[in-house]
Design a protein around this motif. Structure first.
Motif, mmCIF file in Angstrom:
data_model
loop_
_atom_site.group_PDB
_atom_site.id
_atom_site.type_symbol
_atom_site.label_atom_id
_atom_site.label_comp_id
_atom_site.label_asym_id
_atom_site.label_seq_id
_atom_site.Cartn_x
_atom_site.Cartn_y
_atom_site.Cartn_z
ATOM 1 N N ASP A 69 0.827 -1.199 0.000
ATOM 2 C CA ASP A 69 0.000 0.000 0.000
ATOM 3 C C ASP A 69 0.866 1.256 0.000
ATOM 4 O O ASP A 69 0.468 2.292 0.512
ATOM 5 N N GLY A 70 2.060 1.114 -0.581
ATOM 6 C CA GLY A 70 2.982 2.233 -0.592
ATOM 7 C C GLY A 70 3.862 2.297 0.635
ATOM 8 O O GLY A 70 4.736 3.157 0.724
ATOM 9 N N GLN A 71 3.636 1.411 1.587
ATOM 10 C CA GLN A 71 4.441 1.353 2.794
ATOM 11 C C GLN A 71 5.001 -0.061 2.965
ATOM 12 O O GLN A 71 4.511 -1.016 2.369
ATOM 13 N N SER A 99 -1.280 -14.545 4.652
ATOM 14 C CA SER A 99 -2.268 -15.426 4.037
ATOM 15 C C SER A 99 -3.322 -14.625 3.287
ATOM 16 O O SER A 99 -3.581 -13.458 3.596
ATOM 17 N N GLY A 100 -3.919 -15.250 2.300
ATOM 18 C CA GLY A 100 -4.973 -14.613 1.521
ATOM 19 C C GLY A 100 -6.066 -15.613 1.197
ATOM 20 O O GLY A 100 -5.886 -16.826 1.348
ATOM 21 N N GLY A 101 -7.217 -15.123 0.747
ATOM 22 C CA GLY A 101 -8.320 -15.997 0.374
ATOM 23 C C GLY A 101 -9.165 -16.398 1.559
ATOM 24 O O GLY A 101 -9.369 -15.637 2.503
ATOM 25 N N PHE A 102 -9.620 -17.639 1.559
ATOM 26 C CA PHE A 102 -10.569 -18.142 2.545
ATOM 27 C C PHE A 102 -10.077 -17.953 3.973
ATOM 28 O O PHE A 102 -10.773 -17.420 4.829
ATOM 29 N N GLY A 103 -8.836 -18.364 4.243
ATOM 30 C CA GLY A 103 -8.309 -18.269 5.600
ATOM 31 C C GLY A 103 -8.222 -16.843 6.093
ATOM 32 O O GLY A 103 -8.463 -16.558 7.262
ATOM 33 N N MET A 155 -7.286 -7.014 -3.059
ATOM 34 C CA MET A 155 -7.389 -8.222 -2.235
ATOM 35 C C MET A 155 -6.712 -7.954 -0.890
ATOM 36 O O MET A 155 -5.976 -6.974 -0.722
ATOM 37 N N THR A 156 -6.991 -8.840 0.049
ATOM 38 C CA THR A 156 -6.458 -8.675 1.402
ATOM 39 C C THR A 156 -5.431 -9.750 1.699
ATOM 40 O O THR A 156 -5.674 -10.938 1.490
ATOM 41 N N LEU A 157 -4.262 -9.317 2.162
ATOM 42 C CA LEU A 157 -3.294 -10.222 2.770
ATOM 43 C C LEU A 157 -3.362 -10.024 4.273
ATOM 44 O O LEU A 157 -3.356 -8.889 4.755
ATOM 45 N N ASN A 158 -3.426 -11.116 4.997
ATOM 46 C CA ASN A 158 -3.453 -11.054 6.452
ATOM 47 C C ASN A 158 -2.044 -11.300 6.969
ATOM 48 O O ASN A 158 -1.492 -12.375 6.794
ATOM 49 N N LEU A 185 -4.053 -6.225 5.232
ATOM 50 C CA LEU A 185 -3.455 -5.239 4.337
ATOM 51 C C LEU A 185 -4.091 -5.415 2.968
ATOM 52 O O LEU A 185 -4.019 -6.493 2.374
ATOM 53 N N GLN A 186 -4.732 -4.359 2.458
ATOM 54 C CA GLN A 186 -5.453 -4.460 1.186
ATOM 55 C C GLN A 186 -4.738 -3.677 0.090
ATOM 56 O O GLN A 186 -4.320 -2.542 0.282
ATOM 57 N N ALA A 187 -4.591 -4.310 -1.069
ATOM 58 C CA ALA A 187 -3.984 -3.675 -2.232
ATOM 59 C C ALA A 187 -4.239 -4.569 -3.443
ATOM 60 O O ALA A 187 -4.709 -5.707 -3.314
ATOM 61 N N ARG A 188 -3.903 -4.069 -4.621
ATOM 62 C CA ARG A 188 -3.977 -4.887 -5.832
ATOM 63 C C ARG A 188 -2.626 -5.508 -6.160
ATOM 64 O O ARG A 188 -2.563 -6.536 -6.833
ATOM 65 N N ARG A 189 -1.566 -4.869 -5.692
ATOM 66 C CA ARG A 189 -0.216 -5.376 -5.981
ATOM 67 C C ARG A 189 0.584 -5.470 -4.684
ATOM 68 O O ARG A 189 0.583 -4.542 -3.882
#
Length: 309
Positions: free
Chosen positions: A133-135, A144-148, A273-276, A282-286
């Motif tokens: 997110d620029g940081q 982790s991403g997706g269902f979990g 998408m969200t990475l946990n 943390l939400q971003a596209r890249r």
């Protein structure tokens, strides 16, 4: 290590825990200089780690769950690149699931956790560095991403207090009918994958979300990321999840998942998408994720199976 100064950075939710108070009392009676600092708001962990460094502390104990561990590890990473010049890291597991402690064998009782830190030398440990997110963010255990990720983010604190780790299972079951696969391209040196996934794990550690073992072979000190992608399988979503959440997860992952071991990787999603990151969404596209080798030193059990040595 008696008389060398320790700092306990304690999650505010556990400030009234009698077992924590007793553990601190016992260590102090044995001659251990131990300062306790309680976190209340964002930035507290960073401030207390700086205070510990200024006080020439030899150890900072993260008192809390995996999120607290990552907060303290991130503060140490921000303090400098030379792990030998910084306090070592230890963990007093006080979270709901304590995934890092469960995988490494760190005791979940406060006094044995402090005793382990006192008697076992600190060893080098990698961290995950995530830019999305620029940081720059840091993660000690697993991204982790997706269902979990959805399960972890949506599980209510009150439910966790009542049910403990079972709360993640209850929340996961409630989500089974509305899982939305994430479309993305994931690539690194010698690796390229593109498609839709239902679960994603990028491991320094092996499990997250209350025992979801996404990176069963990850090591904490190998200088590499363990990547696991569970793709969407047309018409087979429920059987896939049923296999993953039953016994024999390791074998199931081998059957359905794409796996790789990389020094760094990039994720490019069609939609945000969200990475946990150990409980911190943390939400971003890249995203750019890299392994920072030996970025901290940590007190771990002797013979810990997550170490190369």
């Amino acid at each position: 290590m008696a008389n060398a100064h320790w700092y306990l950075v304690l999650n505010g939710k556990s400030a009234g825990d009698d077992a924590v108070r007793e553990a601190v009392r016992v260590m102090r009676e044995r001659g251990q200089e131990l300062s306790v600092r309680v976190t209340w708001e964002d930035g507290d962990a960073e401030r207390y780690v700086r205070e510990a460094i200024a006080a020439n502390a030899v150890m900072v104990v993260a008192g809390g769950g995996d999120g607290t561990l990552s907060e303290v590890a991130q503060a140490l990473a921000h303090a400098g690149h030379d792990a030998l010049a910084l306090p070592a890291l230890a963990l007093m597991p006080l979270g709901t699931a304590n995934d890092f402690a469960a995988a490494t064998g760190i005791p979940v009782e406060p006094l044995p956790a402090l005793q382990l830190a006192a008697h076992n030398p600190a060893v080098p440990m990698d961290l995950l560095q995530v830019e999305g997110d620029g940081q720059v963010h840091w993660c000690a255990n697993l991204a982790s991403g997706g269902f979990g990720t959805d399960v972890t983010v949506e599980t209510h604190d009150g439910l966790k207090k009542v049910l403990g780790g079972l709360a993640y299972v209850v929340t996961g079951i409630s989500r089974l009918g509305r899982i939305e696969p994430v479309s993305a391209r994931i690539h690194g040196e010698g690796f390229h994958w593109e498609g839709s996934f239902i679960a994603l794990g990028i491991g320094n550690g092996r499990q997250a979300g209350g025992g979801q073992v996404l990176c069963p072979d990850a090591l904490l000190d190998d200088g590499l990321l363990d990547l696991t992608i569970v793709p969407e399988l047309a018409g087979e979503l429920m059987p896939t999840l049923g296999t993953l959440f039953s016994e024999g997860r390791h074998a199931a992952l081998e059957q359905v998942a794409e796996r790789a071991r990389l020094g760094e990787l990039w994720i490019e999603a069609e939609q945000p998408m969200t990475l946990n990151l150990d409980g911190e969404p943390l939400q971003a596209r890249r995203f750019h994720v890299r392994c920072a080798p030996a970025r901290v030193r940590m007190h771990l059990p002797a013979g810990c199976g997550l170490l190369v040595g």
